[in-house]
Each structure stands twice: as structure tokens, then as C-alpha cells.
Design a protein around this motif. Sequence first.
Motif, short mmCIF file in Angstrom:
data_model
loop_
_atom_site.label_atom_id
_atom_site.label_comp_id
_atom_site.label_asym_id
_atom_site.label_seq_id
_atom_site.Cartn_x
_atom_site.Cartn_y
_atom_site.Cartn_z
N LYS A 35 3.80 12.02 -8.20
CA LYS A 35 2.42 12.39 -8.56
C LYS A 35 1.67 12.93 -7.35
O LYS A 35 0.95 13.93 -7.44
CB LYS A 35 1.70 11.18 -9.16
N GLN A 36 1.84 12.27 -6.21
CA GLN A 36 1.12 12.68 -4.99
C GLN A 36 1.59 14.03 -4.47
O GLN A 36 0.80 14.83 -4.00
CB GLN A 36 1.31 11.62 -3.89
N SER A 52 0.81 -1.22 0.00
CA SER A 52 0.00 0.00 0.00
C SER A 52 0.84 1.27 0.00
O SER A 52 1.97 1.29 0.48
CB SER A 52 -0.92 0.01 1.23
N GLU A 53 0.24 2.31 -0.55
CA GLU A 53 0.81 3.65 -0.56
C GLU A 53 2.23 3.68 -1.14
O GLU A 53 2.47 3.13 -2.19
CB GLU A 53 0.78 4.24 0.86
N LEU A 54 3.15 4.29 -0.40
CA LEU A 54 4.51 4.46 -0.92
C LEU A 54 5.52 3.53 -0.25
O LEU A 54 6.73 3.71 -0.37
CB LEU A 54 4.96 5.92 -0.73
N LEU A 58 8.49 5.77 -6.89
CA LEU A 58 8.91 7.16 -7.11
C LEU A 58 7.90 7.91 -7.96
O LEU A 58 7.60 9.07 -7.70
CB LEU A 58 10.28 7.19 -7.79
N LYS A 59 7.39 7.24 -8.99
CA LYS A 59 6.36 7.85 -9.85
C LYS A 59 5.15 8.24 -9.01
O LYS A 59 4.60 9.34 -9.14
CB LYS A 59 5.92 6.86 -10.94
N GLU A 102 13.66 10.88 -16.59
CA GLU A 102 13.71 12.35 -16.68
C GLU A 102 12.89 12.84 -17.86
O GLU A 102 12.10 13.77 -17.75
CB GLU A 102 15.17 12.81 -16.86
N HIS A 103 13.09 12.21 -19.00
CA HIS A 103 12.42 12.63 -20.23
C HIS A 103 10.94 12.25 -20.22
O HIS A 103 10.08 13.02 -20.66
CB HIS A 103 13.11 12.00 -21.44
N THR A 104 10.64 11.07 -19.68
CA THR A 104 9.26 10.59 -19.68
C THR A 104 8.36 11.41 -18.76
O THR A 104 7.22 11.73 -19.11
CB THR A 104 9.21 9.10 -19.23
N TYR A 105 8.87 11.74 -17.56
CA TYR A 105 8.01 12.39 -16.56
C TYR A 105 8.41 13.83 -16.25
O TYR A 105 7.86 14.44 -15.34
CB TYR A 105 8.01 11.56 -15.26
N GLY A 106 9.39 14.36 -16.99
CA GLY A 106 9.81 15.73 -16.75
C GLY A 106 10.53 15.91 -15.44
O GLY A 106 10.50 16.99 -14.83
#
Length: 340
Positions: free
Chosen positions: A265-266, A209-211, A260-261, A292-296
Motif C-alpha cells: 500500500k505504501q 511500528s511501520e514495516l 506485506l499488505k 493474489e486474488h484479494t489484493y491484485g
Amino acid sequence: MKLQKIYILGIESSCDDTSAAVLCNGKVLSNVVASQKIHEQYGGVVPELASRAHQQNIVPVIDQAIKQAKINKTELSAIAFTQGPGLMGSLLVGTSFAKSLALALEIPLINVHHMQAHILAHFIEEEDFEQPEFPFLAMTISGGHTQIVKVNDHFDMQIIGETIDDAVGEAFDKSAKILGLPYPGGPLIDKYAQLGNPKAFSFPKPKVSELNFSFSGLKTAVLYFIQKKVKEDPNFIKDHLNDICASLQYTIINILIDKLKKASKQTGIKRIAIGGGVSANSGIRKALKEEEHTYGWKTYIPKFEYTTDNAAMIGIVGHLKFMKNQFTDMNVVAKARVKF
């Protein structure tokens, strides 16, 4: 106006590496590490042997660090040391020596949290290395810890995700042991993984769950997988070592990156820093750069010598605390477990 030179001696002795470093105004002048080879024959760190080795190493290591820095010990402004967390016997050696030397030189003493130091290693003054801006997310990955930390300021940190059982470094090392690789096995898995197919075999990703993280189930899955395959083919490990390592590393990296994603986001934070011994892993470094490129994201990866346990990271925390007059007294004690 001439800038005052602040010399900090950092001492690190939380596990099986005795390290001493001298920093001047946040820049590393020396960073000496004495590793203990004796644990290799036991397949892991033996606490009693570690503390004895620290006792043998600490005087020559500190002496060498001061000589390499080309200063006299009387020029030191303060002494920073690892208070915890770590192995109690090992911590006691560093703590006792730091207190004695600070008392003898009549200079301030600074206690340092080991995991905070892994994060703040990013603030060592280095050419061509950009320091992260606040706030940022730090993922600390080592043999004893796996955490995602929201870093608001140098000493304002909040753990927002952590392992509920084993650390990622332990997952690497225990899996390596199952494969018959010597200790420490994590770097060897990384080495063989670079030669294999990461999608050759499939290992389960735990649903946590969660992080938070969990790696105990993955270790068990690797054990059962190897036992089954070796029963069918006694040469399975030898014939497929590269692919096994690549597949295992691929699974672990996906687990870390997925969390990490979610954390990014959170929180809405896109600055990501890593620290701890496992951050030396080439696969993790590569994956982080690709995201870096995928998620800025803007990612911050420390130099290799500042990833594993070292005194330079203790020294930079000492420097930052010195600037805020955050000192401790001679009643300070080592703590195997200490809150963040």
C-alpha cells in the motif's frame, strides 16, 4: 553468432550447509548441498562444529558439482562465493577456498551478499518460472533474517522493514523446541500444522511500528502458554500438537502478510517475491497465493531447492555481476556482518 558460454562456480558456506553449484549463462547445471546432521543433537547450529564440517565437505562437494555439470574446472569463467553475512568460521572456509581456486585457475573472483542472493534466486533461468519485473517487493524470511526489501534493480535494493529482535525462522525453531520437537523444528511445525485447526488457540500479534517485525514476544507467549497448559494437563502437547502448530503458524503468517499488505500500500508495488529458508513453508506459500486474488498481487515463489541456503543462488548473483564486470580482488575478506 555463437553465444559465449559463461560458467560460474558458486560456493555457499554461510551457516551449516556446504553447497556448490555450476551455472551456464544463468541456468543451473548442478546444485550440490551437504547438510550437517551433527547439530541436531544440540538443538541448534554450533559454530565451531559447523566450520570443521565445512572443511571436510568443501572439496568433495565442489568436485561433485563440477562433475555433475559435465565440465572441466578449466572451463570455469569465474568463482562466486558468499562473503557474508553468516557464521565467521563457516564463511572463512568458503572464502579461502574460492580465493585459492580462482588464483590457481587465474579467473575472476566475485563476492556475494547472502541475503541479496536469496532475492536474486528468482532470476535463475528455469522453464515455467517467470522472473519478477522491477520494481518488486521481496520478503526475505530465514533463521537469521526477516526483511521487506524494495528491489529497483538487480543491485539496487532498499530495506524498508526488518525485525527488531528475532527472525521468523528462529521463532519457528524455538517454539518447536518448547514443544519438544527436534531441530530444525520449523519444517515439523509446518507438517503438523497441516493436520490441525489454525484457530484452535490464540497467540498475540506484536504491535511494531511501520514495516518492522518482532518475534521475541511471540516466543515468550508460546512458552508461557505451554507451561500453563502442561501444568493443568501433562499430556496437553501430545494431545493437541497439530492444533498448537496450526495456531502458531497461522499467527506468524498473519504477521508477515499484514506487513506485506502495508508495504504494498505504501509503495504502490503489487509484485511480491519471497526468499529464504522459511519461504519453503507451505502455509506461507498458500497464503501468498490467496492474497493474489484479494489484493491484485503478482506473486513469485522460488522452487524449494532455491529457498534454503544453496549455491545456485550464489551462482546467479555471480553471473549477473560477471555480466557487469563487477569483480573483487584477493584482498577480499569474509564478514559475519555486512551491509546490504
